[in-house]
Design an enzyme around this catalytic site. Structure first.
Site, PDB file in Angstrom:
ATOM      1  CG  ASP A   9      -0.289  -0.154   2.463  1.00  0.00           C
ATOM      2  OD1 ASP A   9      -0.830   0.712   3.578  1.00  0.00           O
ATOM      3  OD2 ASP A   9       0.951  -0.541   2.628  1.00  0.00           O
ATOM      4  CG  ASP A  14       3.807   0.033   1.854  1.00  0.00           C
ATOM      5  OD1 ASP A  14       3.756   1.081   2.785  1.00  0.00           O
ATOM      6  OD2 ASP A  14       3.139  -1.028   1.923  1.00  0.00           O
ATOM      7  CG  ASN A  38       0.574   3.246   4.290  1.00  0.00           C
ATOM      8  OD1 ASN A  38       0.112   3.381   5.415  1.00  0.00           O
ATOM      9  ND2 ASN A  38       1.372   2.609   3.849  1.00  0.00           N
ATOM     10  CB  THR A 126       4.397  -4.322   3.354  1.00  0.00           C
ATOM     11  OG1 THR A 126       4.140  -3.770   1.986  1.00  0.00           O
ATOM     12  CG2 THR A 126       5.588  -5.232   2.953  1.00  0.00           C
ATOM     13  CG  PHE A 168      -2.381   1.406   9.270  1.00  0.00           C
ATOM     14  CD1 PHE A 168      -2.104   1.200   7.919  1.00  0.00           C
ATOM     15  CD2 PHE A 168      -3.222   2.560   9.375  1.00  0.00           C
ATOM     16  CE1 PHE A 168      -2.647   1.477   6.832  1.00  0.00           C
ATOM     17  CE2 PHE A 168      -3.754   3.045   8.371  1.00  0.00           C
ATOM     18  CZ  PHE A 168      -3.777   2.646   7.190  1.00  0.00           C
ATOM     19  CG  ASN A 169      -0.298  -3.111   7.324  1.00  0.00           C
ATOM     20  OD1 ASN A 169      -0.649  -2.040   6.638  1.00  0.00           O
ATOM     21  ND2 ASN A 169       0.893  -3.597   7.181  1.00  0.00           N
ATOM     22  CG  HIS A 243       6.478  -0.299  10.665  1.00  0.00           C
ATOM     23  ND1 HIS A 243       6.472  -0.709  11.902  1.00  0.00           N
ATOM     24  CD2 HIS A 243       6.082   0.943  10.769  1.00  0.00           C
ATOM     25  CE1 HIS A 243       6.426   0.157  12.527  1.00  0.00           C
ATOM     26  NE2 HIS A 243       5.859   1.425  11.962  1.00  0.00           N
ATOM     27  CG  ASP A 244       5.669  -1.912   5.080  1.00  0.00           C
ATOM     28  OD1 ASP A 244       5.059  -0.975   4.278  1.00  0.00           O
ATOM     29  OD2 ASP A 244       5.181  -2.666   5.942  1.00  0.00           O
TER      30      ASP A 244
HETATM   31  O1  RIB Z   1       1.795  -0.286  10.888  1.00  0.00           O
HETATM   32  C1  RIB Z   1       2.558  -0.336   9.897  1.00  0.00           C
HETATM   33  C2  RIB Z   1       2.044  -0.575   8.688  1.00  0.00           C
HETATM   34  O2  RIB Z   1       0.774   0.221   8.145  1.00  0.00           O
HETATM   35  C3  RIB Z   1       3.239  -0.317   7.673  1.00  0.00           C
HETATM   36  O3  RIB Z   1       2.945  -1.553   6.643  1.00  0.00           O
HETATM   37  C4  RIB Z   1       3.023   0.813   7.046  1.00  0.00           C
HETATM   38  O4  RIB Z   1       3.113   1.004   5.438  1.00  0.00           O
HETATM   39  C5  RIB Z   1       1.320   0.848   7.014  1.00  0.00           C
HETATM   40  O5  RIB Z   1       0.860   0.097   5.884  1.00  0.00           O
HETATM   41 CA    CA Z   2       2.633  -0.607   4.490  1.00  0.00          CA
END
Ligand code: RIB
Ligand code: CA
Length: 307
Positions: A9, A14, A38, A126, A168-169, A243-244
């Protein structure tokens, strides 16, 4: 060599994950699928094509656009973290990307790649799991032929980043996460518990730029400014969480992580929407990362991307 497809996203981290995958000899990136998260899926797709073009990825690398919203809920985006354009509000100076857009829809392409490569294929996801869930719901038998899923998502023993209990994801599409985590497919979950230990500092970017620079690295330094500013305001960090890219490293070198087989339940009620509850289970096809050699993950990322 591991054959992968990245489901993104594209947002800032990413984009960093895409660059890491392109520059990792251990991986063959077969395709990229995009999903709303995102930013809107149109924007995530535009950003993905822009990153691939600037990185001079082969034009034959297929990009397929996917779900415009979660399975059952309205879309929640994260412009405050990634910019309204998803890449730190710097894309306005770039012409529309010319990297080709494949005609098929993302879940179609995921199922096509699973049919073609089966157990050889790893899906590295991701973003919200909407595309993966759609593929699993449409053709469950085919979906279960995939080798493995590596998903950035969840918050197990740490506070969420979107609600007190949710990452979030998973928060954006908890129903999709529940479908994918229950699909019976080998899945490694890379939660905030480990990704929040992998922090790219502005000072490291500056130091690396003195050693070696490039147009791609200049682009990285441009599109991460707003992402770092957000983290600095929220947590005093003078940098940002990878994160990704950490999920991509989990494919390159799983031994840098500690893995625990577990059943992972996803809460879909409003009170605890997106909460991920892991219960150790030796027979589960799902494993969660509980620890990471963060310094080594960061070094591997910087050596390949920050130049
Ligand atoms: O929580 C972090 C994740 O949520 C990452 O993948 C960031 O890009 C968002 O998609
Ligand atoms: Ca992401």
């Amino acid at each position: 060599m591991k054959r992968i497809v990245l489901d993104v996203d594209t947002g800032v981290d990413d984009a960093l994950a895409l660059l890491l995958a392109l520059r990792s000899p251990e991986l063959t990136l077969e395709a990229v699928t995009t999903v709303a998260g995102n930013v809107a899926v149109e924007t995530a797709t535009r950003n993905t094509r822009l990153v691939l073009e600037l990185a001079q990825a082969p034009k034959k690398l297929r990009v397929a656009k996917g779900a415009a919203q979660p399975l059952q809920r309205p879309l929640l985006t994260a412009a405050q973290v990634h910019g309204s354009d998803g890449l730190g509000n710097v894309t306005g100076v770039y012409p529309p990307p010319q990297h080709p857009l494949a005609g098929n829809e993302a879940s179609d392409l995921l199922l096509e790649l699973i049919a073609q490569y089966g157990k050889e294929l790893t899906i590295v996801a991701t973003g919200p799991m909407t595309n993966l869930a759609r593929a699993a719901q449409r053709e469950p038998e085919r979906f279960r032929q995939v080798g493995e899923i590596v998903q950035m998502g969840g918050a197990l023993q740490v506070r969420g980043n979107t609600s007190p209990v949710a990452e979030f994801n998973v928060y954006v599409d908890p129903e999709a996460a529940a479908v994918v985590l229950a699909a019976g497919v080998p899945l490694r979950l890379v939660p905030l518990d480990v990704t929040e230990q992998v922090i790219l500092l502005r000072s490291e970017l500056r130091r690396r730029a003195l050693e070696r620079d490039s147009t791609v690295f200049q682009f990285v330094r441009e599109f991460t400014v707003l992402y770092f500013d957000f983290q600095q305001r929220m947590s005093g960090l003078n940098g940002g969480y990878l994160h990704d890219p950490t999920a991509v490293v989990a494919v390159i070198d799983p031994a840098l992580f500690t893995w625990q087989p577990a059943r992972v339940e996803v809460r879909t009620d409003e009170a605890e929407r997106g909460r991920t509850v892991a219960t150790p289970a030796a027979d589960s096809p799902v494993q969660v990362a509980t620890a990471v050699d963060a310094a080594r993950v960061l070094e591997l990322f910087c050596d390949r991307v920050c130049r």
